[in-house]
Write an enzyme that holds these catalytic residues in place. Structure first.
Site, short mmCIF file in Angstrom:
data_model
loop_
_atom_site.label_atom_id
_atom_site.label_comp_id
_atom_site.label_asym_id
_atom_site.label_seq_id
_atom_site.Cartn_x
_atom_site.Cartn_y
_atom_site.Cartn_z
CG ASP A 1 29.39 -20.69 -70.56
OD1 ASP A 1 29.04 -19.63 -71.13
OD2 ASP A 1 28.58 -21.41 -69.95
CG HIS B 1 35.77 -14.81 -69.77
ND1 HIS B 1 36.76 -15.20 -68.90
CD2 HIS B 1 34.79 -15.75 -69.67
CE1 HIS B 1 36.39 -16.32 -68.29
NE2 HIS B 1 35.19 -16.68 -68.75
CG ASP C 1 40.96 -5.74 -73.82
OD1 ASP C 1 40.35 -6.82 -73.88
OD2 ASP C 1 41.67 -5.30 -74.74
CD GLU D 1 31.14 -14.78 -69.90
OE1 GLU D 1 31.08 -14.39 -68.73
OE2 GLU D 1 30.80 -15.93 -70.28
#
Ligand SMILES: [Ca+2]
Ligand SMILES: [Ca+2]
Length: 579
Positions: free
Chosen positions: A195, A504, A549, A558
């Site tokens: 993020d 991610h 994956d 992530e």
């Protein structure tokens, strides 16, 4: 990306070898073929010539060959070890030890006299140089508020996003001097993970780990050029990179009272879009004791470490850091138990932590070292060593105490060193007893970082004692991360013959480049399913294989700054030992 390169190399090698003479069909098949059975697990990046070299075999093969990848000639033959079952993977594995093969080259490991062969891996002095550089450079590629140019970012160039020069004070963070809605500037720093938000507690352990790396390996750090915009100044590039984050943390301290905001964040996580497309408002949220103590610890450490640095810029920064540390400690003393409460309108990472005794220990230890005042005699009484993580940080203070160079610290230093080596010896015993040769016996979110941090502790023990008995076990942990694990993946993006492709990570998932941003350690197997993917994405019920994956799989795929920092530390340590 290494996958196409390696394929090309072997295709070319195979072509050349068939043009030669006397290659039987088996030899050619061995050069062309790969192990599609998952039977052979090797460190896909490679081994030093004089290192322990142990592959794991998931078959009944009694013998193995290590062949030259170009010619197919057998370079080493051996017998596999006794079969051993591992409850965490449900596998039975045998060792294939080829430590005696010391000649540099590119090899494959083949089973019995079959065509089942691993992908190519290298034996050479510089096997960990590129991957160490990439592991540090991933922080550069994750800079917030910074344009990544083709000169330094190659294929992964992108415009700057999140300038963070107009950040709103959230009502949870309001103070007399900065009421809710006040706009402040807090630029720089790394995106925390997949993020785009920035969190003080997680930045703190990451900054510490890289500072410790510089403290213990200064010459190596100065020799490691990263090709970043700061590569031509008088500061080691590893330090330049961590300063980009450390300087951001300084802006997270309220100049009026010394308290430190827990995070700088959007209200929610937001979709998979590039940084410059993600323009939702940004907030600083709640001052907390954990963030403030962690901040106090890292600024004390940086202040101490940079005080006599050859670089004037670092000496100047040292003064700033020491002042910031003092003010943070004053706030934390006045607010000893402010834990993070996620406000109703904020849904990004909480990094919540109810137990602040370890944060207080860490800050006290760093401040003591910085001020040259040894802690009270009972400071280490009852200390319980463990593997560090973002919410369990007392080990960081213990490590710093073990390396305190002030003679006044000799007693506490000795006790700290004993506690660390005792714990590292226990880890080594666990690794020796494990069929997969790792010390980890739990698989939580980010389990790969636990493996890396346990290797880090073995390195610390090796540094303290000078005892080389730790080295093969450090190698074992690295081998696990680089492919010798139950999933068969090399867990660092851009490296190995089987590498995560769908991490991610918002930039990797929304740019036009098929390959993910390189140099990231993915979280890895996780016992907790967390329902992050649709039910069509199946994960093994065995903890050490519970990995996918898949872009959706933030629980296993992530990336995170506090996972990459120990990766840099352990790979850099090995790379620093090359002749
Ligand atoms: Ca530099
Ligand atoms: Ca804690």
């Amino acid at each position: 990306m290494k996958i196409p390169t390696i394929t090309l190399t072997f295709a070319l090698a195979a072509l050349l070898s068939t043009a030669g003479c006397g290659n039987g069909p088996l030899k050619k098949a061995r050069i062309d073929g790969t192990d599609t059975t998952g039977a052979i697990l090797v460190d896909q990046v490679g081994y030093y010539p004089d290192a322990q070299k142990i592959a794991l075999i998931r078959s009944d093969a009694a013998n193995f060959d290590v062949i030259d990848a170009g010619t197919g000639k057998v370079a080493y033959s051996g017998s596999t070890g006794e079969p051993r079952y591992w409850e965490f993977s449900g596998d039975t594995v045998r060792t294939a030890d080829f430590s005696q093969l010391t000649k540099p080259g590119t090899y494959r490991l083949c089973l019995d006299e079959s065509e089942i062969c691993s992908a190519g891996f290298r034996v050479d002095d510089d096997v960990y140089t590129d991957i160490t550089r990439a592991a540090v450079k991933s922080f550069y590629l994750n800079r917030s508020g910074f344009e990544i140019t083709p000169e330094f970012g190659s294929t992964w160039a992108r415009p700057a996003g999140h300038p963070d020069t107009a950040v709103i004070v959230h009502e949870s963070a309001a103070s007399e001097g900065r009421p809710a809605g006040t706009v402040i500037s807090s630029p720089g720093g790394w995106y925390d993970a997949g993020d785009y938000n920035k969190y003080i507690v997680n930045s703190s352990i990451s900054n510490y780990t890289l500072l410790l790396f510089y403290q213990l390996f200064p010459e190596y750090c100065r020799s490691l050029s990263l090709n970043i915009p700061e590569s031509n100044n008088d500061i080691a590039d590893v330090v330049d990179e961590l300063l980009y984050n450390l300087r951001w943390t300084l802006t997270m301290q309220d100049p009026e009272d010394g308290g430190v905001y827990h995070k700088l964040t959007n209200k929610g996580f937001g979709g998979f879009e590039m940084p410059d497309e993600a323009t939702e408002p940004r907030y600083v949220v709640q001052k907390t004791t954990a963030a403030t103590l962690d901040f106090a610890a890292v600024t004390a450490m940086a202040g101490h470490l940079f005080a006599d640095d050859p670089s004037e810029e670092l000496r100047t920064l040292s003064v700033t850091c020491l002042e910031a540390s003092d003010r943070a400690m004053s706030w934390a003393e006045a607010h000893p138990d402010v834990v993070y409460h996620q406000p109703k309108d904020i849904s990004t990472g909480a990094y919540g932590d109810d137990n602040l005794t370890d944060e207080l220990f860490w800050a006290k230890a760093e401040v003591a070292i910085t001020k040259g005042t040894p802690p009270e005699a009972d400071f280490l009484t009852g200390f319980r060593p463990g593997t560090p993580s973002w919410n369990q940080v007392d080990m960081l203070g213990l490590i710093s105490l073990a390396f305190a160079d002030d003679p006044a610290f000799s007693e506490v230093k000795k006790t700290a060193a004993g506690l660390i080596t005792g714990y590292a010896d226990m880890l080594v015993e666990k690794a020796a007893a494990s069929p997969y040769r790792i010390s980890l016996d739990y698989f939580n979110w980010g389990s790969n970082s636990d493996v890396a941090n346990q290797a880090l502790l073995m390195i610390i023990a090796m540094k303290i004692t000078g005892d080389s008995k730790y080295l093969p076990f450090i190698q074992d942990q690295v081998d696990y991360l680089l492919g010798r694990n139950a999933t068969g993946y090399c867990f660092v993006t851009g490296f190995g013959s089987l590498s995560p492709m769908n991490i991610h990570h918002r930039p990797s998932g929304s740019d036009d480049v098929p390959e993910p941003v390189p140099g990231f350690l993915v979280g890895g197997p996780n016992t907790n399913v967390m329902n992050d993917c649709p039910p069509t994405v199946k994960r093994s019920t065995f903890p050490a294989k519970s990995y996918a994956d898949q872009l959706c799989s933030y629980s296993t795929n992530e990336i995170c700054i506090n996972w990459n920092a120990p990766l840099v530390f352990i790979l850099g340590t090995l790379d620093s030992m090359k002749p």
